[in-house]
Design an enzyme around this catalytic site. Sequence first.
Site, PDB file in Angstrom:
ATOM      1  N   HIS A  32       0.841  -1.208   0.000  1.00 53.40           N
ATOM      2  CA  HIS A  32       0.000   0.000   0.000  1.00 53.40           C
ATOM      3  C   HIS A  32       0.876   1.259   0.000  1.00 53.40           C
ATOM      4  O   HIS A  32       0.609   2.221  -0.733  1.00 53.40           O
ATOM      5  CB  HIS A  32      -0.877   0.064   1.260  1.00 53.40           C
ATOM      6  CG  HIS A  32      -1.923  -1.002   1.381  1.00 53.40           C
ATOM      7  ND1 HIS A  32      -1.993  -1.857   2.444  1.00 53.40           N
ATOM      8  CD2 HIS A  32      -2.975  -1.324   0.579  1.00 53.40           C
ATOM      9  CE1 HIS A  32      -3.042  -2.664   2.314  1.00 53.40           C
ATOM     10  NE2 HIS A  32      -3.655  -2.370   1.178  1.00 53.40           N
ATOM     11  N   LYS A  51     -18.023  -6.462   6.870  1.00 44.61           N
ATOM     12  CA  LYS A  51     -16.692  -7.089   6.805  1.00 44.61           C
ATOM     13  C   LYS A  51     -16.126  -7.296   8.196  1.00 44.61           C
ATOM     14  O   LYS A  51     -16.343  -6.469   9.088  1.00 44.61           O
ATOM     15  CB  LYS A  51     -15.734  -6.175   6.024  1.00 44.61           C
ATOM     16  CG  LYS A  51     -15.643  -6.483   4.554  1.00 44.61           C
ATOM     17  CD  LYS A  51     -14.413  -5.817   3.951  1.00 44.61           C
ATOM     18  CE  LYS A  51     -14.303  -6.078   2.469  1.00 44.61           C
ATOM     19  NZ  LYS A  51     -13.129  -5.417   1.877  1.00 44.61           N
TER      20      LYS A  51
HETATM   21  P1  ADP Z   1      -9.855  -3.802  -0.239  1.00 41.22           P
HETATM   22  O1  ADP Z   1     -10.550  -4.592   0.843  1.00 41.22           O
HETATM   23  O2  ADP Z   1     -10.636  -2.617  -0.701  1.00 41.22           O
HETATM   24  O3  ADP Z   1      -9.328  -4.626  -1.384  1.00 41.22           O
HETATM   25  P2  ADP Z   1      -7.088  -3.581   0.597  1.00 41.22           P
HETATM   26  O4  ADP Z   1      -6.547  -2.806   1.754  1.00 41.22           O
HETATM   27  O5  ADP Z   1      -6.900  -5.054   0.599  1.00 41.22           O
HETATM   28  O6  ADP Z   1      -8.609  -3.163   0.505  1.00 41.22           O
HETATM   29  O7  ADP Z   1      -6.473  -3.022  -0.751  1.00 41.22           O
HETATM   30  C1  ADP Z   1      -6.601  -1.665  -1.105  1.00 41.22           C
HETATM   31  C2  ADP Z   1      -5.991  -1.453  -2.466  1.00 41.22           C
HETATM   32  O8  ADP Z   1      -4.588  -1.690  -2.380  1.00 41.22           O
HETATM   33  C3  ADP Z   1      -6.520  -2.428  -3.534  1.00 41.22           C
HETATM   34  O9  ADP Z   1      -6.600  -1.736  -4.757  1.00 41.22           O
HETATM   35  C4  ADP Z   1      -5.454  -3.481  -3.600  1.00 41.22           C
HETATM   36  O10 ADP Z   1      -5.423  -4.099  -4.881  1.00 41.22           O
HETATM   37  C5  ADP Z   1      -4.219  -2.626  -3.360  1.00 41.22           C
HETATM   38  N1  ADP Z   1      -3.094  -3.419  -2.852  1.00 41.22           N
HETATM   39  C6  ADP Z   1      -3.064  -4.170  -1.742  1.00 41.22           C
HETATM   40  N2  ADP Z   1      -1.861  -4.755  -1.604  1.00 41.22           N
HETATM   41  C7  ADP Z   1      -1.110  -4.363  -2.673  1.00 41.22           C
HETATM   42  C8  ADP Z   1       0.207  -4.638  -3.131  1.00 41.22           C
HETATM   43  N3  ADP Z   1       1.010  -5.491  -2.488  1.00 41.22           N
HETATM   44  N4  ADP Z   1       0.627  -4.050  -4.271  1.00 41.22           N
HETATM   45  C9  ADP Z   1      -0.207  -3.223  -4.950  1.00 41.22           C
HETATM   46  N5  ADP Z   1      -1.455  -2.927  -4.595  1.00 41.22           N
HETATM   47  C10 ADP Z   1      -1.915  -3.494  -3.462  1.00 41.22           C
END
Ligand code: ADP
Length: 168
Positions: free
Chosen positions: A29, A53
């Site tokens: 992130h 969730k």
């Molecule tokens: P959500 O429950 O909305 O998917 P997340 O916190 O899991 O929330 O992810 C938020 C965003 O960050 C999403 O677009 C996800 O694809 C992106 N993301 C999460 N981990 C990574 C990573 N390792 N590399 C790139 N993008 C990521």
Amino acid sequence: MEVLILPFLIMKNNCAIFPGSFDPITKGHVNIVKRALKIFDNIIIAIGANQTKEYMFSIQDRIKMINIVFKDNPRVIIKSYNGLTVQFCEKNNTRIIIRGIRNHFDVEYEKNIALANNTMNKNIETIYFDSSKEYQFLSSSIVKDVIRHKGSLENFLPNNIVNYINSI
Ligand code: ADP
């Protein structure tokens, strides 16, 4: 004079939101936010507080962790929200949603959400950032599994987040 003011106004609106669960925020992130800051003046990290969730970390802890990472960067704004991301965009006067893409599953999933959002509000566009190679495998779900089994978090989370998690 007007010619000088106009670009300034455009720059001022150059703000995007990065919505997600951030349960917890990972190096993946952080990498997306840092790269998005090369294009946008401000990034609003919008932490979803979706009642259906189940999260490992409370909304307060998730805000705290993101704040620890970006406390010295005034261009990063942290907010939480309930409800639809498009409604959050409308309230915050932003038109750009940023999402990260790690693999083809993310592409399929994100494409449908982006289309639904754009159907609800034609002014709202989603911009994707490809995951950096070193974080392509990384997700909050993997991190939560490592936390549950008391594994090493150093490669997945910023150091001060590891310290915070160990302190709660
Ligand atoms: P959500 O429950 O909305 O998917 P997340 O916190 O899991 O929330 O992810 C938020 C965003 O960050 C999403 O677009 C996800 O694809 C992106 N993301 C999460 N981990 C990574 C990573 N390792 N590399 C790139 N993008 C990521």
